[in-house]
Design an enzyme around this catalytic site. Structure first.
Site, short mmCIF file in Angstrom:
data_model
loop_
_atom_site.label_atom_id
_atom_site.label_comp_id
_atom_site.label_asym_id
_atom_site.label_seq_id
_atom_site.Cartn_x
_atom_site.Cartn_y
_atom_site.Cartn_z
N GLU A 105 -38.59 87.14 32.73
CA GLU A 105 -39.67 87.92 32.14
C GLU A 105 -40.52 87.06 31.21
O GLU A 105 -41.75 87.25 31.12
CB GLU A 105 -39.09 89.12 31.39
CG GLU A 105 -38.52 90.16 32.35
CD GLU A 105 -37.80 91.29 31.65
OE1 GLU A 105 -38.00 92.45 32.05
OE2 GLU A 105 -37.03 91.02 30.70
N GLU A 109 -30.34 92.55 35.97
CA GLU A 109 -30.04 93.61 35.01
C GLU A 109 -29.33 94.81 35.64
O GLU A 109 -28.41 95.37 35.05
CB GLU A 109 -31.32 94.08 34.31
CG GLU A 109 -31.87 93.11 33.27
CD GLU A 109 -32.85 92.12 33.86
OE1 GLU A 109 -33.56 91.46 33.09
OE2 GLU A 109 -32.91 91.99 35.11
#
Length: 255
Positions: free
Chosen positions: A110, A130
């Site tokens: 990210e 995740e």
């Protein structure tokens, strides 16, 4: 937990280094706070015209958040009010070049998505693990990936954990260039140096316009672009650009 995010500024380039190579540059809360402080300093320093973001060592750009640190938050409210380092990179007004190598995972991926240009070394693996750990990433992946690579590719990356190796990341548009490992930092630094040589007003206006294009309707985006164009002309750097063109020399933007 040890580790740091360091900042070094020279020749118009701020070099941000995620420095915890023994843990694949996994980010702790203290490192996230350091990151936020560096972002503020870079934005406030007119001498900085471009940013190079990289990880220390050769095994990883950044493996995301330190999992043990995530487990140590006393409540969900404390976690909600954390410093989200991937969001911090998007606050930078100066253009950002990310030099990716090795593992680029979760919050580290990210971070990379928040850069304006991404150069990857051969052997880089970009992934979003995740969901396997029991959560959705909080640093922008579910919103930025569909805009960059499309809904189908984003679903593969986020739901099925299909990590993208460097060549696939290039095909998808996750990275802009793939180079041999030995050429990663020289290439990333060359790109940052080129950005630093342009008009800072123009470069930041282009960056702001590109970001607006990701979220505004076309009519609003076109109007915003025109306002950025007017801003550049009001700053006066265009006069040096025209002089340099007429005199057949590189422009020297000294702001």
């Amino acid at each position: 937990m040890q580790g740091a995010v360091t900042l070094d500024c020279a020749d118009g380039i701020a070099e941000l280094v995620i420095d915890r190579p023994a843990k694949h540059n996994a980010v702790t809360p203290e490192m996230a706070r350091q990151f936020a402080g560096h972002v503020r300093r870079i934005n406030e320093d007119d001498a900085v015209r471009a940013v190079l973001l990289r990880g220390a060592g050769e095994r990883a750009f950044c493996a995301g958040s330190d999992l043990n640190a995530l487990a140590a938050y006393p409540t969900a409210w404390h976690f909600r009010n954390r410093v989200e380092y991937a969001a911090e990179i998007r606050l930078l007004r100066k253009p950002v070049v990310a030099a990716l190598q090795g593992w680029t995972l979760g919050g580290g991926a990210e971070l990379a998505l928040g850069a304006d240009l991404r150069v990857a070394a051969e052997g880089t693996r970009i992934g979003f693990p995740e969901v396997e750990r029991g959560w959705v990433g909080g640093g922008g992946a579910s919103q930025l990936l569909p805009r960059l690579v499309g809904q189908a590719a984003a679903a593969l990356l986020l739901l099925l954990l299909e990590a993208a190796e460097a060549a696939e990341a290039l095909r998808l548009g996750l990275v802009h260039e793939v180079v041999p490992p030995a050429g990663l930092l020289p290439r990333a630094r060359a790109l940052a140096a080129r950005l630093a040589g342009f008009s800072p007003v123009a470069v930041q206006a282009v960056k702001a316009s590109l970001r607006m294009a990701m979220e505004a309707p076309l009519t609003a985006g076109l109007a915003y672009e025109n306002e950025m164009n007017v801003l550049c002309f009001s700053a006066g750097d265009h006069l040096e650009g025209i002089r340099a063109f007429n005199e057949k020399r590189p422009a020297a933007f000294t702001r």
